[in-house]
Design a protein around this motif. Sequence first.
Motif: not given
Ligand code: MG
Length: 570
Positions: A92, A140, A142, A151
Amino acid sequence: MRMTRLHAPTLKEAPKDAEVQSQKMLVRGGYIRKLAAGIYDFLPLANRVLRRIETIIREELDAAGAQEVRLPMVQPAEIWEESGRWGFYGPELLRLVDRKGGNFCLGPTHEEVIVELVRRDVRSWRALPLNLYQIQTKFRDEIRPRAGLMRGREFLMKDAYSFDVDDASALVTYDAMYQAYERIFARCGLDFRAVEADTGAIGGSRSHEFQVLADSGEDAIVSCDTCDYAANVEQAELPVPAAGGGPESAAVEVVATPGQRTIEEVSAFLGLPAERFIKTLVVTVDGRPYAVLVRGDHEANLLKVKRLLGAASVELATDAEVVAATGAPVGFAGPVGLKGVDGILADHAIAGLRDAATGANLADAHRIHVDAGRDFDARYADLRLAGDGDPCPRCDGRLRGFRGIEVGHVFFLGTKYSAPMRCNYLDEAGQERPMVMGCYGIGVSRIMAAAVEQNHDERGIVWPAAIAPYEVVILPLQMNKPEVVEAAEQLYADLARAGFDVLLDDRNERAGSKFIDAELIGIPYRIAIGARDLAEGNVEFKQRAGGDMERVALAEVTSRLQAARAERAR
Ligand code: MG
Ligand code: ATP
């Protein structure tokens, strides 16, 4: 702002890959555009929403005694090695190498940077407590960026970090931040719950998530219908149930259950309700096999197993590991005579089970007439997931289940970073001690999506007034009628002078498309000016959030809006 100048390219169709309403509407409304997976452009309307959210955050955090800073986004690997997270963080963390071969990462969070900053200059107890925050882009990588802004990989976060002399003082700071968070989310017009959350590796410390209630949320939470207990289901405790028990059953029997593996299948096959089953999960705890037992109608919570054993990792066993532990194919595990595990852990609800059914550790077979205690031993604990209708651990009430979007997180860190990174101060007696830290995040861009998830209808966004990009939109309905255009221009100037953020739809469009775009974009108040009403000195006044369309005298529009604003401020 004039619509003819505003860069808000609205679309008739939502993108094909859009998963949730907020993503569809923010793209269709000309707020955001996707550049790459989880990476978005924020167009002028979105930028205004973000700025309004940021303003609320700044006002409340400044009032709570925090100070704003701006820290670098590119962070050197050395400080991450010192905290132990360079190895731990995994893929990440987006890592980069500069031209001299130095290792860096894009900041997913800023504990290391802030500790490096504070330990360098803060030496004395006199400088504490200290609470620093920033509003900044985070990255990040992800695994599965999803649902638009919910997200993302690149997203906007507010992160704050506090430094105190001891636990007691740090908890006072924690409570002040908790209260500031309650005010922030309330002011943003969100329906939310503060819930107890998992504290991960730092057991025994305190953590709360702020969850916006929405069916599209990724998190499951429970909230008591009687007291103020609320928790993420990962965390939610359950009371120890009444003893149960009853007369001893007949001797255990093995019955053939060819091909029947799931609780539903075996339950139907044997004609026994799910609550008379002992579900047996084989898990690996830091690499060692364990069995976890829960009632057939319950779900196991592996985080509770992890906390109970103080383990670093608890995972479901692979098929091969299940076969090794039970000697049977997957689907037939049971606690009776189970030898291939280091321990058997059982949820409290198993303790009172009599005449139950469970896997026989043999292919295509189950055991019936099983009594907990008589036929197997286990270590009992609270090991299952809480759900809707379960008893509250604090009072006689019942837990209700909700879906939530985590928009904020407050976390008591203790000395997790200050100890390894030697972020110390000298106390009054001149003794060196580690600072006690807290960290506090808010997903600023996620709030924008969560607000839309909670506030929309089939026609578009219905912004809470506090974070709307504009307060009022004026729609001149016939651009070929000079008196309509003139009245609209005049009202636009008057409202701007009275301090309103106004949008004027001066496009040469049909009335129908102006209405459609205004509803999609979601501005709280809409003033439509048409020739027929105007001849009588009236305009159409409508609130996006509902209520009927009203005819209001043009001369009274400003005072109506001022009254609405005063009402909101109360
Ligand atoms: Mg997280
Ligand atoms: P999650 O469980 O959703 O991954 P997290 O525990 O990783 O969240 P924190 O590290 O506490 O999140 O980050 C602080 C806040 O930043 C979160 O409460 C959330 O609102 C927001 N946030 C975290 N990850 C993302 C993301 N990928 N996209 C948008 N916002 C995010």
